[in-house]
Write a protein that holds these residues in place. Structure first.
Motif, PDB file in Angstrom:
ATOM      1  N   PHE A   1       0.831  -1.201   0.000  1.00 51.95           N
ATOM      2  CA  PHE A   1       0.000   0.000   0.000  1.00 51.95           C
ATOM      3  C   PHE A   1       0.865   1.251   0.000  1.00 51.95           C
ATOM      4  O   PHE A   1       0.521   2.270   0.579  1.00 51.95           O
ATOM      5  CB  PHE A   1      -0.965  -0.032   1.188  1.00 51.95           C
ATOM      6  CG  PHE A   1      -1.909  -1.191   1.106  1.00 51.95           C
ATOM      7  CD1 PHE A   1      -3.069  -1.098   0.369  1.00 51.95           C
ATOM      8  CD2 PHE A   1      -1.594  -2.406   1.690  1.00 51.95           C
ATOM      9  CE1 PHE A   1      -3.915  -2.177   0.234  1.00 51.95           C
ATOM     10  CE2 PHE A   1      -2.429  -3.497   1.565  1.00 51.95           C
ATOM     11  CZ  PHE A   1      -3.596  -3.377   0.832  1.00 51.95           C
ATOM     12  N   SER A   2       2.000   1.152  -0.678  1.00 54.06           N
ATOM     13  CA  SER A   2       2.924   2.273  -0.792  1.00 54.06           C
ATOM     14  C   SER A   2       3.320   2.469  -2.247  1.00 54.06           C
ATOM     15  O   SER A   2       4.089   1.683  -2.808  1.00 54.06           O
ATOM     16  CB  SER A   2       4.179   2.028   0.060  1.00 54.06           C
ATOM     17  OG  SER A   2       5.146   3.028  -0.181  1.00 54.06           O
ATOM     18  N   VAL A   3       2.807   3.522  -2.854  1.00 58.28           N
ATOM     19  CA  VAL A   3       3.216   3.855  -4.221  1.00 58.28           C
ATOM     20  C   VAL A   3       4.704   4.211  -4.243  1.00 58.28           C
ATOM     21  O   VAL A   3       5.396   3.995  -5.249  1.00 58.28           O
ATOM     22  CB  VAL A   3       2.365   5.014  -4.781  1.00 58.28           C
ATOM     23  CG1 VAL A   3       2.571   6.299  -3.989  1.00 58.28           C
ATOM     24  CG2 VAL A   3       2.653   5.234  -6.259  1.00 58.28           C
ATOM     25  N   TYR A   4       5.201   4.691  -3.129  1.00 61.56           N
ATOM     26  CA  TYR A   4       6.606   5.072  -3.027  1.00 61.56           C
ATOM     27  C   TYR A   4       7.508   3.840  -3.130  1.00 61.56           C
ATOM     28  O   TYR A   4       8.533   3.859  -3.814  1.00 61.56           O
ATOM     29  CB  TYR A   4       6.844   5.807  -1.702  1.00 61.56           C
ATOM     30  CG  TYR A   4       5.925   6.990  -1.527  1.00 61.56           C
ATOM     31  CD1 TYR A   4       6.226   8.219  -2.112  1.00 61.56           C
ATOM     32  CD2 TYR A   4       4.740   6.880  -0.807  1.00 61.56           C
ATOM     33  CE1 TYR A   4       5.367   9.309  -1.982  1.00 61.56           C
ATOM     34  CE2 TYR A   4       3.876   7.964  -0.672  1.00 61.56           C
ATOM     35  CZ  TYR A   4       4.198   9.168  -1.266  1.00 61.56           C
ATOM     36  OH  TYR A   4       3.341  10.232  -1.146  1.00 61.56           O
ATOM     37  N   HIS A   5       7.129   2.771  -2.442  1.00 63.42           N
ATOM     38  CA  HIS A   5       7.932   1.549  -2.519  1.00 63.42           C
ATOM     39  C   HIS A   5       7.842   0.924  -3.910  1.00 63.42           C
ATOM     40  O   HIS A   5       8.863   0.527  -4.486  1.00 63.42           O
ATOM     41  CB  HIS A   5       7.473   0.538  -1.474  1.00 63.42           C
ATOM     42  CG  HIS A   5       8.230  -0.750  -1.542  1.00 63.42           C
ATOM     43  ND1 HIS A   5       9.494  -0.895  -1.020  1.00 63.42           N
ATOM     44  CD2 HIS A   5       7.912  -1.959  -2.125  1.00 63.42           C
ATOM     45  CE1 HIS A   5       9.927  -2.125  -1.252  1.00 63.42           C
ATOM     46  NE2 HIS A   5       8.985  -2.785  -1.916  1.00 63.42           N
TER      47      HIS A   5
END
Length: 454
Positions: free
Chosen positions: A332-336
């Motif tokens: 749930f992390s677009v950053y990861h």
């Protein structure tokens, strides 16, 4: 009334009424589900659940996918098999998605259906199995469309809140319930509302899918034996739609479209094991990774100045975790997702293992990624601007992410995905056997013989 109409449609649906495109979509959906369930069978969340609940298992009638049928751990009673396989199928967040509602349709339905089919004394043919699968998927997706998006905005996990009903319809179809008993099964399932979005990023998110499968199977079993519920459970003033759907009024419209607009045909399949709204960003970052390699450049915290992405607003709402601490949160992390795409050129299950999520190699790049919501973009679209410290500027616009309906995964890509998930669990020979068995469901004489033969 909607409850009665849904029950009538499901009971009377015949395999001959299914267009070939629908049976093809159902086959692909089940094949994808089986690979996800096998791949997720060794995940800590799945193992914790099966270990905790094993003392409560009953007669071992149904397979736990990913485990040897001849071993002590290879089977469970139908109720617990539906629960455990449901957890396993969703734990990597790699399962199918009905993009209009972001429901993962096959998890609740197939988990219940396979468990029940294996528990029956009379064999279930592949055609009967697929017919029931389609009935269940259509039911849950139509109900999802009825309450979307208010239901989701309130905080319900829509896959599991409609999944219990879809599973009940599917199992009821398999059990050959009449219209009245099917109505009761729908009613009993509707009262078992499962799943809060607050649980996303924890073990309990995948529990939602397993529990909804178990609830649906339970509802059909109770109805078969004469257990009753309100036959207006969906449409009544204090029924399912009005209670969980914030007063949505599309129920009659959606039920009326059963058999004319097939929701299973809208099913999409994930190339990456994470929230589907992240996929455009990952797709774009992988393309940037490949372009950098062609130019002799590498992506790391020493070479990247900044990465700026414009994304659909749902991306930040659903996957805005800036500093995930483990693999479940990273989904749930677009950053990861963007970081592993840039650094590694891939975003498979290995890229969501806990050690990599907290590694400086990924964290350093993650910190240089900035996402901005843009309401003009579609859900499968993203625009990414990469600036390197040497002054190089690269841009990638993803109009339709891989895995979307406009850029669907091919049968070959689905097969590769199946093998990538199954190989660590079943080995080469077991994976080949499983892929062949689950890919050709329509021609199976007995569904109950498939999983134990692997």
């Amino acid at each position: 009334m909607a409850t009665a109409k849904l029950a009538q449609w499901a009971v009377n649906l015949q395999f001959s009424q299914l267009p070939s495109s629908v049976t093809q979509a159902a086959n692909r959906s089940f094949y994808n589900w089986a690979g996800c369930a096998i791949g997720g069978s060794t995940h800590p969340a799945t193992l914790k659940a099966s270990t905790a609940l094993r003392p409560f298992f009953g007669q071992p009638t149904s397979s736990l996918l990913g485990r040897s049928a001849s071993s002590q751990d290879g089977k469970a009673d139908a109720q617990h098999a539906a629960l455990i396989n449901g957890i396993a199928s969703h734990v990597h967040d790699y399962d199918d998605t009905h993009l209009e509602t972001i429901i993962h349709p096959t998890g609740p339905v197939a988990s219940a259906l396979l468990a029940q089919a294996e528990a029956l004394e009379t064999p279930t043919s592949g055609k009967d199995f697929l017919l029931a699968l389609v009935a269940g998927i259509e039911a849950e997706c139509k109900l999802g469309l009825t309450v979307w998006p208010k239901h989701y905005d309130l905080g319900w996990h829509i896959t599991s809140t409609v999944g219990s009903i879809g599973a009940a319809v599917a199992v009821g179809k398999l059990l050959k319930l009449d219209e009245e008993k099917m109505g009761h099964a729908i009613s009993i399932a509707a009262t078992q509302v499962t799943g809060l979005r607050e649980q996303f990023g924890s073990d309990t998110k995948s529990f939602h899918i397993g529990r909804s499968a178990q609830n649906g199977l339970l509802a059909a079993a109770l109805a078969r034996n004469g257990y009753t519920g309100s036959l207006h459970a969906l449409e009544a003033k204090r029924g399912w739609v009005n209670v969980v759907g914030a007063g949505s009024n599309r129920l009659e419209e959606m039920v009326g479209s059963l058999g004319t607009i097939w929701e299973v045909e809208k099913n999409s399949f994930k190339p990456f094991p994470c929230g589907i709204v992240v996929h455009p960003s990952i797709d774009g970052c992988i393309q940037l990774h490949d372009e950098m390699r062609e130019r002799g450049l590498v992506a790391n915290e020493d070479t990247i100045e900044s990465v700026k992405a414009r994304v659909h607003p749902l991306v930040l709402e659903l996957t805005g975790k800036k500093t995930p601490i483990d693999g479940l949160q990273a989904k749930f992390s677009v950053y990861h997702g963007a970081a592993v795409g840039l650094v590694m050129g891939k975003a498979g299950p290995a890229q969501y293992e806990d050690p990599l999520v907290i590694s400086q190699e990924i964290v350093g790049v993650r910190e240089r990624f900035e996402a901005t919501a843009d309401g003009n973009l579609m859900a499968d679209e993203a625009d990414i601007l990469l600036t390197m410290k040497d002054g190089t500027v690269l841009r990638k616009h993803v109009e339709h992410a891989i895995g979307s309906l406009e850029a669907p995964m091919t049968d070959e890509q689905l097969q590769t995905k199946f093998k990538d998930q199954s190989m660590p669990v079943l080995g080469r020979n077991g994976t080949a056997a499983a892929s062949k068995a689950f890919r050709s469901m329509e021609g199976a004489e007995s569904v109950a013989k498939i999983a134990p033969s692997i």
